[in-house]
Design a protein around this motif. Structure first.
Motif, short mmCIF file in Angstrom:
data_model
loop_
_atom_site.label_atom_id
_atom_site.label_comp_id
_atom_site.label_asym_id
_atom_site.label_seq_id
_atom_site.Cartn_x
_atom_site.Cartn_y
_atom_site.Cartn_z
N SER A 255 7.44 88.23 43.64
CA SER A 255 7.69 88.15 45.08
C SER A 255 9.00 87.83 45.55
O SER A 255 9.71 87.54 44.99
N GLY A 256 9.22 88.19 46.82
CA GLY A 256 10.44 88.15 47.45
C GLY A 256 11.10 89.58 47.63
O GLY A 256 11.20 90.21 46.75
N GLY A 257 11.46 89.89 49.10
CA GLY A 257 11.99 91.04 49.12
C GLY A 257 13.34 91.37 48.55
O GLY A 257 13.83 92.59 48.77
N SER A 258 13.95 90.02 48.28
CA SER A 258 15.25 90.45 47.90
C SER A 258 15.33 90.16 46.32
O SER A 258 16.44 89.82 45.63
N GLY A 259 14.34 89.97 45.60
CA GLY A 259 14.24 89.94 44.22
C GLY A 259 13.60 88.80 43.70
O GLY A 259 13.30 88.69 42.28
N GLY A 260 13.42 87.60 44.72
CA GLY A 260 12.80 86.33 44.11
C GLY A 260 13.75 85.69 43.06
O GLY A 260 13.35 84.77 42.23
N TYR A 261 15.16 85.73 43.09
CA TYR A 261 16.01 84.98 42.11
C TYR A 261 15.71 83.52 42.19
O TYR A 261 15.81 82.82 41.07
N ALA A 262 16.04 82.93 43.49
CA ALA A 262 16.14 81.47 43.59
C ALA A 262 14.87 80.87 42.97
O ALA A 262 14.47 79.91 42.25
N GLU A 263 13.45 81.54 43.53
CA GLU A 263 12.33 80.97 43.05
C GLU A 263 12.22 81.14 41.65
O GLU A 263 11.54 80.25 40.92
N THR A 264 12.39 82.43 41.04
CA THR A 264 12.12 82.32 39.58
C THR A 264 13.14 81.42 38.74
O THR A 264 12.29 80.87 37.82
N VAL A 265 14.16 81.38 39.08
CA VAL A 265 14.90 80.53 38.25
C VAL A 265 14.64 79.02 38.49
O VAL A 265 14.59 78.12 37.57
N PHE A 266 14.28 78.57 39.83
CA PHE A 266 13.87 77.44 39.99
C PHE A 266 12.56 76.88 39.27
O PHE A 266 12.39 75.88 38.63
N ARG A 267 11.50 77.71 39.45
CA ARG A 267 10.10 77.27 38.56
C ARG A 267 10.55 77.28 36.99
O ARG A 267 10.13 76.46 36.41
N HIS A 268 11.34 78.14 36.42
CA HIS A 268 11.83 78.20 35.14
C HIS A 268 12.37 77.08 34.79
O HIS A 268 12.30 76.23 33.62
N ALA A 269 13.52 76.48 35.32
CA ALA A 269 14.33 75.46 35.23
C ALA A 269 13.50 74.11 35.22
O ALA A 269 13.44 73.19 34.52
N ALA A 270 12.58 74.01 36.27
CA ALA A 270 11.62 72.85 36.53
C ALA A 270 10.84 72.66 35.06
O ALA A 270 10.55 71.50 34.64
N ALA A 271 10.47 73.85 34.68
CA ALA A 271 9.49 73.68 33.65
C ALA A 271 10.26 73.54 32.24
O ALA A 271 9.72 72.72 31.44
N LYS A 272 11.31 74.33 32.13
CA LYS A 272 12.01 74.14 30.73
C LYS A 272 12.91 72.96 30.61
O LYS A 272 12.80 72.25 29.65
N ILE A 273 13.55 72.33 31.75
CA ILE A 273 14.19 71.24 31.67
C ILE A 273 13.56 69.94 31.95
O ILE A 273 13.84 68.91 31.02
N PHE A 274 12.49 69.95 32.79
CA PHE A 274 11.74 68.65 33.23
C PHE A 274 10.48 68.77 32.88
O PHE A 274 9.86 67.71 33.35
N GLY A 275 9.97 69.68 32.29
CA GLY A 275 8.60 69.63 31.88
C GLY A 275 7.49 69.87 33.18
O GLY A 275 6.44 69.21 32.95
N ILE A 276 8.11 70.37 34.37
CA ILE A 276 7.28 70.42 35.46
C ILE A 276 6.80 71.69 35.73
O ILE A 276 7.63 72.68 36.18
#
Length: 465
Positions: A299-320
């Motif tokens: 989702s996101g009209g500009s590509g969803g860069y912040a949202e995608t990286v944020f979700r991935h980092a939260a899961a990968k680094i902090f297990g959330i």
């Protein structure tokens, strides 16, 4: 420079005009396209060429002391005429369509994005295109590489590694290279934009699967932004069939860029009843379409860069694992929003979406003095992001720009299912067949790039002094 370019690019180029007493050094170079060189082989070498030398977008992009502010750089290499010339010549033409462009056309014709994409597939193939793909697929590829790069930077922070800044907006990149110099470039992600990612994928991998020769394929993208024409013209995004031959023909990943408005011009010039066109099946080799025919993507009209990286980092680094939509907080204006993740009462991730030149300047200033608190910045030069690109279709009579943007935002994901890039079967196949894994040697070679500070010419500086 044309108002069609992004504000950041226009500002970066304000000093880039030729002084009355100066000559353009680039105009002394007889730079030929691969088609020009092919034609020359059939001519007698005994007759000297009488053709005047023309300045290309690539020439102007590489020189900050020339005429990049002039309309004359918009030459035939990035036009409808050149596109039709390659279509009519029987070349192997492949078209890649951005999701923002299909959304703009959907709003104009009162259709869904899925209907538009299928009708565009019919249109381009009826003209002679061999395949029509979706840059949502290459966007997923770029996002995976971006996530991998961010994790690496976050876990091994040193020097100027954070905040990491997205690199998909060519207007921002041009401004950074020409105006901000080397101090800002280390923060910018090395991942290519979706346009260049699909260009590299097609020219280095897909054409071989399709049985075509790379130097005979003409790859066109349909984009919401005039700045993308400049991006496609960068020397960094071309390659040689024979790297050891200095005189070998240079092959661009993207041969030409058509804006959404130019595609509308094509439809209207040929008097095509677009709404009456049949919907053709989609090419699934590089398109985000499932077995039932549904489109999918982030989702996101500009590509969803912040949202995608944020979700991935939260899961990968902090297990959330974050469920549901992210809670972005609007700050000074609607084009600057931030989202944070707290662990044990401490903010461990702080991301922002930064659209428009005013917000961009504020962020750059903080980075320069070392007071930027963000870990990642999704930067787009245009206010409201890519859906509002300069190449999009303008508001209809009586419709305000604000109302059009709202319409585009509502339409953008209307019949598109939200999906995790890491679950994309097309992308998984590309890694299995070609790249290996995210961040691999091949991925770095084909999907990443470098940016370079451009020093303004003495002539342009003295003229403004």
């Amino acid at each position: 420079m044309s108002e069609k370019f992004s504000p950041a690019l226009r500002l970066a180029d304000l000093n880039d005009f030729i002084a009355p007493s100066q000559d353009c050094v680039v105009s002394l170079k007889a730079i030929k396209s691969k088609r020009d060189k092919a034609e020359e082989k059939t001519k007698s070498t005994s007759q000297p060429s009488q053709e005047s030398v023309k300045i290309s977008l690539k020439d102007c992009l590489a020189c900050s002391g020339c005429i990049t502010s002039a309309e004359t750089i918009m030459l035939e290499k990035q036009s409808l005429e050149e596109f039709m010339a390659h279509i009519n010549s029987g070349d192997t033409v492949i078209v890649s369509v951005s999701p923002q462009s299909r959304t703009s056309l959907a709003a104009y014709f009162d259709l869904s994005p899925s209907q538009v994409f299928r009708k565009l597939t019919n249109l381009f193939k009826s003209l002679g295109a061999k395949a029509v793909y979706d840059t949502s697929c290459s966007r997923d590829l770029s996002l995976i590489e971006l996530c991998n790069e961010f994790i690496s930077r976050y876990q091994h922070q040193h020097g100027q590694s954070l905040p990491m800044i997205s690199s998909a907006c060519p207007g921002w990149i041009c401004y950074a290279e020409k105006t901000l110099g080397s101090y800002i470039l280390p923060y910018i992600s090395s991942v290519k934009s979706p346009q260049q990612t699909i260009g590299a994928t097609i020219k280095h991998h897909i054409v071989q699967k399709m049985g075509f020769k790379r130097d005979n394929v003409y790859h066109v993208t349909v984009m919401p932004c005039y700045d993308k024409k400049l991006e496609a013209s960068r020397d960094d995004f071309s390659f040689s069939m024979d790297e050891e031959d200095a005189h070998a023909i240079s092959i661009p990943e993207v041969d030409s860029v058509l804006t959404t408005g130019e595609v509308l011009d094509l439809i209207q010039t040929k008097s095509i009843d677009f709404k009456a066109l049949k919907e053709a099946p989609l090419d699934n080799m590089l398109t985000n379409v499932d077995e039932e025919g549904h489109l999918y993507g982030v989702s996101g009209g500009s590509g969803g860069y912040a949202e995608t990286v944020f979700r991935h980092a939260a899961a990968k680094i902090f297990g959330i694992e974050i469920q549901g939509p992210l809670e972005f907080r609007t700050l000074r204006n609607s084009d600057f929003r931030e989202v944070t993740l707290e662990v044990d009462g401490k903010i461990v991730l702080k991301f922002a979406q930064c659209y428009g030149f005013r917000n961009l300047q504020n962020v750059v200033r903080k980075i320069k003095i070392g007071k930027c608190e963000y870990h990642f910045l999704e930067v787009m030069a245009c206010p409201s992001g890519c859906l509002n690109g300069g190449g999009q279709i303008k508001p209809k009579t009586g419709q305000s720009a604000k109302d059009l943007i709202q319409q585009l935002e509502n339409l953008h994901m209307q019949d598109v299912e939200v999906a995790d890039p890491f679950d994309n079967p097309v992308v998984k196949r590309l890694y299995n067949e070609w790249l290996g894994q995210p961040g691999s040697e091949k991925a770095i070679r084909y999907l990443h790039t470098e940016y370079h500070p451009l020093v303004k010419s003495t002539a342009s500086q003295l003229h403004n002094w």
